[in-house]
Scaffold this motif. Structure first.
Motif, PDB file in Angstrom:
ATOM      1  N   ASP A  31      37.728  16.555  56.255  1.00 23.75           N
ATOM      2  CA  ASP A  31      37.106  15.840  57.035  1.00 23.75           C
ATOM      3  C   ASP A  31      36.355  16.687  58.515  1.00 23.75           C
ATOM      4  O   ASP A  31      37.144  17.287  59.139  1.00 23.75           O
ATOM      5  CB  ASP A  31      38.036  14.802  57.609  1.00 23.75           C
ATOM      6  N   LEU A  32      34.969  16.465  58.772  1.00 28.95           N
ATOM      7  CA  LEU A  32      34.454  17.123  59.862  1.00 28.95           C
ATOM      8  C   LEU A  32      33.957  16.230  60.717  1.00 28.95           C
ATOM      9  O   LEU A  32      33.372  16.315  61.601  1.00 28.95           O
ATOM     10  CB  LEU A  32      33.447  18.095  59.205  1.00 28.95           C
ATOM     11  N   THR A  33      34.526  14.841  60.807  1.00 23.10           N
ATOM     12  CA  THR A  33      33.960  13.919  61.633  1.00 23.10           C
ATOM     13  C   THR A  33      34.196  14.280  63.073  1.00 23.10           C
ATOM     14  O   THR A  33      33.548  13.958  63.888  1.00 23.10           O
ATOM     15  CB  THR A  33      34.726  12.478  61.239  1.00 23.10           C
ATOM     16  N   PRO A  34      35.387  14.601  63.334  1.00 27.94           N
ATOM     17  CA  PRO A  34      35.613  14.784  64.808  1.00 27.94           C
ATOM     18  C   PRO A  34      34.622  15.835  65.452  1.00 27.94           C
ATOM     19  O   PRO A  34      34.220  15.653  66.621  1.00 27.94           O
ATOM     20  CB  PRO A  34      37.124  15.444  64.848  1.00 27.94           C
ATOM     21  N   TRP A  35      34.408  16.864  64.778  1.00 26.95           N
ATOM     22  CA  TRP A  35      33.472  18.005  65.112  1.00 26.95           C
ATOM     23  C   TRP A  35      32.029  17.273  65.334  1.00 26.95           C
ATOM     24  O   TRP A  35      31.319  17.612  65.937  1.00 26.95           O
ATOM     25  CB  TRP A  35      33.556  19.222  64.010  1.00 26.95           C
ATOM     26  N   ALA A  36      31.744  16.655  64.366  1.00 24.37           N
ATOM     27  CA  ALA A  36      30.369  15.973  64.207  1.00 24.37           C
ATOM     28  C   ALA A  36      30.128  14.975  65.409  1.00 24.37           C
ATOM     29  O   ALA A  36      29.153  15.049  65.942  1.00 24.37           O
ATOM     30  CB  ALA A  36      30.161  15.217  62.911  1.00 24.37           C
ATOM     31  N   LYS A  37      31.201  14.201  65.576  1.00 26.35           N
ATOM     32  CA  LYS A  37      31.116  13.257  66.783  1.00 26.35           C
ATOM     33  C   LYS A  37      30.706  14.063  68.114  1.00 26.35           C
ATOM     34  O   LYS A  37      30.130  13.608  68.946  1.00 26.35           O
ATOM     35  CB  LYS A  37      32.214  12.505  66.960  1.00 26.35           C
ATOM     36  N   GLU A  38      31.792  15.279  68.397  1.00 25.93           N
ATOM     37  CA  GLU A  38      31.766  16.041  69.533  1.00 25.93           C
ATOM     38  C   GLU A  38      30.333  16.652  69.643  1.00 25.93           C
ATOM     39  O   GLU A  38      29.737  16.564  70.798  1.00 25.93           O
ATOM     40  CB  GLU A  38      32.618  16.785  69.536  1.00 25.93           C
ATOM     41  N   THR A  39      29.710  17.102  68.534  1.00 27.62           N
ATOM     42  CA  THR A  39      28.621  18.006  68.363  1.00 27.62           C
ATOM     43  C   THR A  39      27.308  17.011  68.914  1.00 27.62           C
ATOM     44  O   THR A  39      26.479  17.140  69.633  1.00 27.62           O
ATOM     45  CB  THR A  39      28.512  18.547  67.270  1.00 27.62           C
ATOM     46  N   LEU A  40      27.202  15.761  67.960  1.00 31.07           N
ATOM     47  CA  LEU A  40      26.033  15.126  68.024  1.00 31.07           C
ATOM     48  C   LEU A  40      26.065  14.375  69.591  1.00 31.07           C
ATOM     49  O   LEU A  40      25.126  13.997  70.097  1.00 31.07           O
ATOM     50  CB  LEU A  40      26.009  14.147  66.992  1.00 31.07           C
ATOM     51  N   THR A  41      27.258  13.694  70.019  1.00 29.35           N
ATOM     52  CA  THR A  41      27.293  12.988  71.133  1.00 29.35           C
ATOM     53  C   THR A  41      26.832  13.914  72.507  1.00 29.35           C
ATOM     54  O   THR A  41      26.267  13.467  73.106  1.00 29.35           O
ATOM     55  CB  THR A  41      28.617  12.472  71.298  1.00 29.35           C
ATOM     56  N   LYS A  42      27.336  15.274  72.341  1.00 27.81           N
ATOM     57  CA  LYS A  42      26.936  16.058  73.549  1.00 27.81           C
ATOM     58  C   LYS A  42      25.551  16.385  73.316  1.00 27.81           C
ATOM     59  O   LYS A  42      24.925  16.371  74.487  1.00 27.81           O
ATOM     60  CB  LYS A  42      27.851  17.321  73.330  1.00 27.81           C
ATOM     61  N   ARG A  43      25.075  16.906  72.233  1.00 28.38           N
ATOM     62  CA  ARG A  43      23.525  17.185  72.355  1.00 28.38           C
ATOM     63  C   ARG A  43      22.577  16.042  72.449  1.00 28.38           C
ATOM     64  O   ARG A  43      21.643  16.187  73.182  1.00 28.38           O
ATOM     65  CB  ARG A  43      23.144  17.708  70.830  1.00 28.38           C
ATOM     66  N   LEU A  44      22.826  14.813  71.961  1.00 30.25           N
ATOM     67  CA  LEU A  44      22.020  13.635  72.180  1.00 30.25           C
ATOM     68  C   LEU A  44      22.144  13.201  73.578  1.00 30.25           C
ATOM     69  O   LEU A  44      21.196  12.611  74.091  1.00 30.25           O
ATOM     70  CB  LEU A  44      22.227  12.695  70.898  1.00 30.25           C
ATOM     71  N   GLY A  45      23.321  13.296  74.057  1.00 31.34           N
ATOM     72  CA  GLY A  45      23.689  12.909  75.316  1.00 31.34           C
ATOM     73  C   GLY A  45      22.849  13.419  76.432  1.00 31.34           C
ATOM     74  O   GLY A  45      22.763  12.996  77.539  1.00 31.34           O
ATOM     75  N   GLU A  46      22.401  14.488  76.196  1.00 31.28           N
ATOM     76  CA  GLU A  46      21.530  15.481  77.163  1.00 31.28           C
ATOM     77  C   GLU A  46      20.191  15.627  76.889  1.00 31.28           C
ATOM     78  O   GLU A  46      19.640  16.618  77.289  1.00 31.28           O
ATOM     79  CB  GLU A  46      22.569  16.711  77.760  1.00 31.28           C
ATOM     80  N   LEU A  47      19.850  14.940  75.854  1.00 25.51           N
ATOM     81  CA  LEU A  47      18.269  15.122  75.239  1.00 25.51           C
ATOM     82  C   LEU A  47      17.172  14.779  75.896  1.00 25.51           C
ATOM     83  O   LEU A  47      17.271  13.479  76.674  1.00 25.51           O
ATOM     84  CB  LEU A  47      18.202  14.453  74.006  1.00 25.51           C
ATOM     85  N   THR A  48      16.122  15.483  76.480  1.00 21.74           N
ATOM     86  CA  THR A  48      14.917  15.180  76.934  1.00 21.74           C
ATOM     87  C   THR A  48      14.017  14.536  75.709  1.00 21.74           C
ATOM     88  O   THR A  48      13.732  15.199  74.579  1.00 21.74           O
ATOM     89  CB  THR A  48      14.212  16.313  77.476  1.00 21.74           C
ATOM     90  N   LEU A  49      13.732  13.309  75.798  1.00 26.74           N
ATOM     91  CA  LEU A  49      13.084  12.472  74.739  1.00 26.74           C
ATOM     92  C   LEU A  49      11.623  12.853  74.666  1.00 26.74           C
ATOM     93  O   LEU A  49      10.953  13.154  73.806  1.00 26.74           O
ATOM     94  CB  LEU A  49      13.100  10.946  74.917  1.00 26.74           C
ATOM     95  N   VAL A  50      11.132  12.887  76.051  1.00 19.75           N
ATOM     96  CA  VAL A  50       9.671  13.212  76.206  1.00 19.75           C
ATOM     97  C   VAL A  50       9.544  13.997  77.626  1.00 19.75           C
ATOM     98  O   VAL A  50      10.029  13.215  78.633  1.00 19.75           O
ATOM     99  CB  VAL A  50       8.756  12.270  75.814  1.00 19.75           C
ATOM    100  N   ASP A  51       8.490  14.648  77.975  1.00 22.28           N
ATOM    101  CA  ASP A  51       8.069  15.405  79.098  1.00 22.28           C
ATOM    102  C   ASP A  51       6.742  15.824  78.929  1.00 22.28           C
ATOM    103  O   ASP A  51       6.383  17.130  78.882  1.00 22.28           O
ATOM    104  CB  ASP A  51       8.918  16.225  79.495  1.00 22.28           C
ATOM    105  N   ASN A  52       5.848  14.969  79.268  1.00 25.74           N
ATOM    106  CA  ASN A  52       4.316  15.405  78.998  1.00 25.74           C
ATOM    107  C   ASN A  52       3.605  14.939  80.247  1.00 25.74           C
ATOM    108  O   ASN A  52       4.131  14.560  81.390  1.00 25.74           O
ATOM    109  CB  ASN A  52       3.544  14.974  77.853  1.00 25.74           C
TER     110      ASN A  52
END
Length: 333
Positions: A31-52
């Motif tokens: 099971d890699l679910t805990p690692w996946a949750k931490e990784t995706l939540t962090k990276r998507l939580g600080e994501l710039t969707l668009v800046d043009n």
């Protein structure tokens, strides 16, 4: 043919006192679910969707992570499966000053290991009333957001492949596939009683007491979605975590799941019905139950109504639990 006492050395796991899985020949799961949750939540939580030149929007919070990430090893090969969903809060503005603040949510589901960003279920909403300016930013964020999220998932996949290759990863806790079969001995749940018992003659001339069993399950999806989960190879391999599964996608095709624990033949496939010959490995040789699944849609839910005939009476009380374990819980019902 090998002499008595000799055999393929890959099967020495049966003879070892330490139970070691030599060469990763037997099926193991981690099971890699805990690692996946931490990784995706962090990276998507600080994501710039668009800046043009016209729009700037970013994610302010990632939450409601749901799903499992599993790595499996068999015959020395490593495979991984997942089907995830997550909710993102976002904020944005139009740089011409016509809209200084806009907030909303993005619900992303159907994030799968083999999926492309365009296949994600991407639902974007805006908090409050929508003006022309709101609709403008919404269109830009939707188009750019899918691409931005897709890049994060692509990077996540690369990292996951690396981690899946580490047999000594801390999150990796092998679970023998034998345990899956043992799980069929589940605690008794409320289940409809088996109907009349019928004694039949098996193909080898023996007598077998069989029963008719009814069981139902409801899902928040359309009938076509559920039928696809049961007959589409990618989806079946995902929920069974068995990359070598044989999948029946149309009538007259055979299926074989969990290293042969379940096998059978799809007899009929319609928009609202599946009929199949189905068996568990421990049943008498060449004996199959006939299972008819009809799918009824109402109030946003699909009810799978299952009728099984020819079920060995010794397993009739466990059939519903077996389907719950091998199919429904893994699909997400």
């Amino acid at each position: 043919m090998a002499k008595l006492g000799e055999g393929d050395p890959r099967w020495l796991v049966k003879e070892r006192n330490d139970g070691k899985n030599v060469g990763d020949w037997h099926w193991t799961e981690g099971d890699l679910t805990p690692w996946a949750k931490e990784t995706l939540t962090k990276r998507l939580g600080e994501l710039t969707l668009v800046d043009n030149d016209t729009v700037c929007a970013k994610v302010t919070k990632a939450s409601n992570f749901d799903g499992d990430v599993t790595i499996s090893k068999r015959k020395g090969k490593t495979i991984y499966f997942y089907d995830l969903s997550i909710t993102l809060n976002w904020t944005g503005e139009l740089k011409d000053g016509s809209l200084s603040e806009c907030e909303g949510k993005i619900e992303v589901s159907d994030i799968e290991q083999d999926g492309d960003a365009k296949d994600f279920d991407f639902r974007l909403s805006i908090t409050g009333a929508e003006t022309a300016a709101h609709r403008k930013i919404k269109e830009v964020v939707k188009e750019a957001g899918i691409e931005a999220i897709g890049k994060v998932v692509k990077d996540f996949n690369e990292q996951l492949r690396e981690r899946a290759g580490l047999a000594d990863a801390k999150e990796y806790k092998p679970k023998p596939i034998e345990a899956v079969a043992a799980d069929a001995e589940l605690a008794k749940k409320t289940v409809k009683k088996s109907e009349k018992v019928e004694v039949i003659t098996t193909k080898n001339g023996g007598k077998l007491s069989t029963s008719k069993v009814n069981f139902n399950k409801s899902f928040r999806c359309r009938p076509s979605d559920l039928i696809e989960c049961l007959t589409n190879k990618a989806r079946v391999c995902a929920f069974t975590q068995d990359g070598s599964a044989t999948v029946a996608s149309k009538a007259d095709e055979q299926f074989r799941l969990y290293d042969g624990t379940i096998s059978g033949k799809l007899l009929e496939k319609k928009e609202d019905k599946l009929i199949m010959d189905w068996r568990l490995k421990q049943w008498p040789n060449d004996h199959f139950a006939k299972i008819t699944m009809t799918f009824e849609f109402a109030d946003g839910k699909t009810k799978a109504k299952c009728v099984a005939t020819g079920v060995p009476s010794t397993d009739s009380s466990n059939l519903s639990q077996a389907f719950d374990h091998f199919y429904w819980q893994r699909i997400g019902g």
